[in-house]
Design a protein around this motif. Structure first.
Motif, PDB file in Angstrom:
ATOM      1  N   ALA A  49       0.832  -1.208   0.000  1.00  0.00           N
ATOM      2  CA  ALA A  49       0.000   0.000   0.000  1.00  0.00           C
ATOM      3  C   ALA A  49       0.867   1.258   0.000  1.00  0.00           C
ATOM      4  O   ALA A  49       0.607   2.212  -0.750  1.00  0.00           O
ATOM      5  N   LEU A  50       1.895   1.275   0.822  1.00  0.00           N
ATOM      6  CA  LEU A  50       2.784   2.435   0.881  1.00  0.00           C
ATOM      7  C   LEU A  50       3.558   2.596  -0.420  1.00  0.00           C
ATOM      8  O   LEU A  50       3.792   3.730  -0.881  1.00  0.00           O
ATOM      9  N   ALA A  51       3.953   1.487  -1.018  1.00  0.00           N
ATOM     10  CA  ALA A  51       4.672   1.558  -2.292  1.00  0.00           C
ATOM     11  C   ALA A  51       3.807   2.183  -3.373  1.00  0.00           C
ATOM     12  O   ALA A  51       4.283   3.000  -4.178  1.00  0.00           O
ATOM     13  N   LEU A  52       2.516   1.827  -3.410  1.00  0.00           N
ATOM     14  CA  LEU A  52       1.635   2.402  -4.424  1.00  0.00           C
ATOM     15  C   LEU A  52       1.439   3.898  -4.169  1.00  0.00           C
ATOM     16  O   LEU A  52       1.477   4.702  -5.106  1.00  0.00           O
ATOM     17  N   GLY A  53       1.246   4.284  -2.920  1.00  0.00           N
ATOM     18  CA  GLY A  53       1.136   5.704  -2.614  1.00  0.00           C
ATOM     19  C   GLY A  53       2.371   6.466  -3.046  1.00  0.00           C
ATOM     20  O   GLY A  53       2.277   7.538  -3.674  1.00  0.00           O
ATOM     21  N   ASN A  54       3.530   5.925  -2.728  1.00  0.00           N
ATOM     22  CA  ASN A  54       4.790   6.564  -3.141  1.00  0.00           C
ATOM     23  C   ASN A  54       4.895   6.678  -4.654  1.00  0.00           C
ATOM     24  O   ASN A  54       5.333   7.708  -5.192  1.00  0.00           O
ATOM     25  N   ALA A  55       4.508   5.621  -5.359  1.00  0.00           N
ATOM     26  CA  ALA A  55       4.636   5.614  -6.824  1.00  0.00           C
ATOM     27  C   ALA A  55       3.728   6.667  -7.454  1.00  0.00           C
ATOM     28  O   ALA A  55       4.133   7.369  -8.388  1.00  0.00           O
ATOM     29  N   CYS A  56       2.493   6.783  -6.963  1.00  0.00           N
ATOM     30  CA  CYS A  56       1.567   7.796  -7.490  1.00  0.00           C
ATOM     31  C   CYS A  56       2.115   9.200  -7.253  1.00  0.00           C
ATOM     32  O   CYS A  56       2.088  10.055  -8.155  1.00  0.00           O
ATOM     33  N   ALA A  57       2.610   9.446  -6.041  1.00  0.00           N
ATOM     34  CA  ALA A  57       3.132  10.767  -5.709  1.00  0.00           C
ATOM     35  C   ALA A  57       4.379  11.091  -6.514  1.00  0.00           C
ATOM     36  O   ALA A  57       4.527  12.208  -7.034  1.00  0.00           O
ATOM     37  N   ALA A  58       5.289  10.137  -6.641  1.00  0.00           N
ATOM     38  CA  ALA A  58       6.545  10.378  -7.346  1.00  0.00           C
ATOM     39  C   ALA A  58       6.309  10.689  -8.814  1.00  0.00           C
ATOM     40  O   ALA A  58       6.958  11.576  -9.389  1.00  0.00           O
ATOM     41  N   HIS A  59       5.396   9.959  -9.442  1.00  0.00           N
ATOM     42  CA  HIS A  59       5.112  10.238 -10.850  1.00  0.00           C
ATOM     43  C   HIS A  59       4.572  11.651 -11.012  1.00  0.00           C
ATOM     44  O   HIS A  59       4.956  12.356 -11.963  1.00  0.00           O
ATOM     45  N   TYR A  60       3.719  12.081 -10.106  1.00  0.00           N
ATOM     46  CA  TYR A  60       3.157  13.421 -10.217  1.00  0.00           C
ATOM     47  C   TYR A  60       4.229  14.485  -9.995  1.00  0.00           C
ATOM     48  O   TYR A  60       4.267  15.492 -10.704  1.00  0.00           O
ATOM     49  N   VAL A  61       5.104  14.275  -9.028  1.00  0.00           N
ATOM     50  CA  VAL A  61       6.189  15.224  -8.783  1.00  0.00           C
ATOM     51  C   VAL A  61       7.087  15.340 -10.011  1.00  0.00           C
ATOM     52  O   VAL A  61       7.549  16.429 -10.368  1.00  0.00           O
ATOM     53  N   ALA A  62       7.324  14.231 -10.685  1.00  0.00           N
ATOM     54  CA  ALA A  62       8.243  14.210 -11.822  1.00  0.00           C
ATOM     55  C   ALA A  62       7.633  14.763 -13.103  1.00  0.00           C
ATOM     56  O   ALA A  62       8.367  15.266 -13.973  1.00  0.00           O
ATOM     57  N   THR A  63       6.292  14.698 -13.223  1.00  0.00           N
ATOM     58  CA  THR A  63       5.672  15.018 -14.514  1.00  0.00           C
ATOM     59  C   THR A  63       4.533  16.033 -14.436  1.00  0.00           C
ATOM     60  O   THR A  63       4.102  16.539 -15.478  1.00  0.00           O
ATOM     61  N   ALA A  64       4.001  16.290 -13.239  1.00  0.00           N
ATOM     62  CA  ALA A  64       2.781  17.102 -13.053  1.00  0.00           C
ATOM     63  C   ALA A  64       1.585  16.445 -13.724  1.00  0.00           C
ATOM     64  O   ALA A  64       0.606  17.115 -14.065  1.00  0.00           O
ATOM     65  N   ARG A  65       1.643  15.140 -13.911  1.00  0.00           N
ATOM     66  CA  ARG A  65       0.547  14.390 -14.511  1.00  0.00           C
ATOM     67  C   ARG A  65       0.124  13.257 -13.578  1.00  0.00           C
ATOM     68  O   ARG A  65       0.942  12.723 -12.824  1.00  0.00           O
ATOM     69  N   THR A  66      -1.142  12.887 -13.670  1.00  0.00           N
ATOM     70  CA  THR A  66      -1.682  11.805 -12.854  1.00  0.00           C
ATOM     71  C   THR A  66      -1.549  10.495 -13.613  1.00  0.00           C
ATOM     72  O   THR A  66      -1.976  10.396 -14.772  1.00  0.00           O
ATOM     73  N   ALA A  67      -0.974   9.494 -12.986  1.00  0.00           N
ATOM     74  CA  ALA A  67      -0.661   8.231 -13.668  1.00  0.00           C
ATOM     75  C   ALA A  67      -1.795   7.224 -13.535  1.00  0.00           C
ATOM     76  O   ALA A  67      -2.419   7.102 -12.480  1.00  0.00           O
ATOM     77  N   ASP A  68      -2.041   6.473 -14.603  1.00  0.00           N
ATOM     78  CA  ASP A  68      -2.897   5.299 -14.498  1.00  0.00           C
ATOM     79  C   ASP A  68      -2.028   4.093 -14.156  1.00  0.00           C
ATOM     80  O   ASP A  68      -0.807   4.210 -13.980  1.00  0.00           O
ATOM     81  N   ARG A  69      -2.634   2.911 -14.064  1.00  0.00           N
ATOM     82  CA  ARG A  69      -1.878   1.743 -13.613  1.00  0.00           C
ATOM     83  C   ARG A  69      -0.766   1.370 -14.586  1.00  0.00           C
ATOM     84  O   ARG A  69       0.348   1.034 -14.182  1.00  0.00           O
ATOM     85  N   GLU A  70      -1.038   1.422 -15.890  1.00  0.00           N
ATOM     86  CA  GLU A  70      -0.037   1.028 -16.868  1.00  0.00           C
ATOM     87  C   GLU A  70       1.134   2.019 -16.876  1.00  0.00           C
ATOM     88  O   GLU A  70       2.300   1.629 -17.007  1.00  0.00           O
ATOM     89  N   THR A  71       0.853   3.299 -16.710  1.00  0.00           N
ATOM     90  CA  THR A  71       1.918   4.307 -16.618  1.00  0.00           C
ATOM     91  C   THR A  71       2.786   4.046 -15.413  1.00  0.00           C
ATOM     92  O   THR A  71       4.017   4.152 -15.474  1.00  0.00           O
ATOM     93  N   LEU A  72       2.164   3.710 -14.289  1.00  0.00           N
ATOM     94  CA  LEU A  72       2.937   3.400 -13.094  1.00  0.00           C
ATOM     95  C   LEU A  72       3.815   2.170 -13.308  1.00  0.00           C
ATOM     96  O   LEU A  72       4.975   2.135 -12.894  1.00  0.00           O
ATOM     97  N   ARG A  73       3.276   1.154 -13.961  1.00  0.00           N
ATOM     98  CA  ARG A  73       4.059  -0.057 -14.212  1.00  0.00           C
ATOM     99  C   ARG A  73       5.259   0.244 -15.098  1.00  0.00           C
ATOM    100  O   ARG A  73       6.356  -0.266 -14.849  1.00  0.00           O
ATOM    101  N   ALA A  74       5.062   1.082 -16.110  1.00  0.00           N
ATOM    102  CA  ALA A  74       6.175   1.453 -16.979  1.00  0.00           C
ATOM    103  C   ALA A  74       7.249   2.203 -16.196  1.00  0.00           C
ATOM    104  O   ALA A  74       8.455   1.966 -16.390  1.00  0.00           O
TER     105      ALA A  74
END
Length: 334
Positions: A305-330
């Motif tokens: 659960a914490l890993a998913l929260g971190n991944a969502c936040a990190a992608h947004y910090v890096a791109t200013a975009r909200t990630a879907d599941r496939e984007t997170l996996r990539a």
């Protein structure tokens, strides 16, 4: 490793869960600021120097206008992950018309001017309707009040902007609700009095009789909460003490170095993955909350659960975009 497992789990996850989010909403206008020579101001220190000038003067450019607010950002990320989202917010503005999930407006949004320097600077004008929001407003807006509050996860936040939020939590505790998980992110509690913080934690303790309450805070909010309750020690110790004092199901810290969850079974910590060139910070914590909500709705282990929260936040910090599941996996594979 949590992130390796997370990529595999996201690939196999197909089912949807229900998420209800409330009560805020803001129209966020992003600006760039420039010095007298026309060069962009890139850090808060440089901006502060311009504010101290007599008179303070600097050209600005409006870059974008976007929907914002804790509930709104959480709902946007939860929808991107594939869950069924209902947002009850203060959404009376065209900025919210393009949201791709069910929304119910309860009034005028707040207005926020954002200057994304090395650390974001925000100037907020709080909506009077949000400040005066009550549980009755949610009842009026909801076609199925009990159904909305019996979602797999109820996500609530922005306590600092709602004068009567503590009373709302007390009201929820005595409703005839078969509650599941209640994810609560209070916002910048350091601006409220220690007495008010005490009352908030007391209300959360009472709400545990109806829901599995999960409190989500950042480092500054944890420090303010621990100080109000007289706790000291490191972050893990203060987080554990806060959870134990309130008797809630979990207290979660989302910080730059790691996400940490204190539960009755112990403390779990998952390091964050560094973002080399951050683009935007405002709203990242709300994306973390949405990832956490996705996991809570599925009873995942805390490290995942914490890993998913971190991944969502990190992608947004890096791109200013909200990630879907496939984007997170990539991103995780890279």
């Amino acid at each position: 490793m949590s992130y390796d497992e997370l990529s595999e789990v996201l690939a196999s996850e197909n089912g949807t869960r229900t998420i209800t989010a409330f009560p805020d909403g803001s129209v966020d206008v992003y600006y760039s600021a420039y010095d007298v020579h026309g060069d962009p101001i890139e850090d808060r220190a440089g901006f502060a120097e311009r504010l101290l000038e007599d008179p303070p003067a600097f050209p600005v450019t409006r870059e974008s206008t976007e929907p914002g607010g804790q509930a709104v950002n959480t709902a946007i990320q939860a929808d991107a992950l594939g869950d069924s989202v209902t947002l009850f917010g203060h959404l009376d503005h065209p900025a919210f018309e393009g949201l791709g999930f069910e929304t119910r407006s309860m009034g005028e949004p707040s207005r926020v001017a954002v200057y994304p320097f090395d650390e974001d600077v925000l100037f907020a004008e709080r909506s009077p309707e949000l400040a005066a929001w009550t549980l009755g407003d949610l009842r009026t807006a909801a076609a199925d009040f009990e159904g909305a509050l019996e979602a797999d996860v109820v996500s609530c936040g922005n306590w600092v902007s709602v004068t009567g939020m503590t009373e709302v939590l007390r009201g929820l505790a005595v409703e005839s609700i078969d509650g599941n998980a209640f994810l609560f992110d209070p916002g910048a509690i350091s601006i409220r009095s220690e007495g008010a913080i005490h009352e908030l934690f007391s209300a959360l303790a009472g709400l545990e009789s109806t829901y599995d309450v999960v409190l989500s805070v950042n480092g500054t909010e944890l420090a303010a909460g621990a100080a109000a309750l007289g706790f000291s020690g490191g972050r893990r110790e203060r987080l554990s003490a806060l959870r134990s004092e309130t008797g809630i199901s979990a207290a979660v810290l989302h910080a730059g170095s790691a996400a940490v969850a204190a539960t009755p079974e112990g403390v779990v910590s998952v390091p964050t993955r560094p973002v080399e060139e951050p683009v935007r910070e405002t709203g990242a914590g709300d994306r973390f909350d949405a990832g956490l909500a996705y996991a809570l709705a599925r009873d995942w282990d805390w490290d995942l659960a914490l890993a998913l929260g971190n991944a969502c936040a990190a992608h947004y910090v890096a791109t200013a975009r909200t990630a879907d599941r496939e984007t997170l996996r990539a991103r995780l594979r890279s």
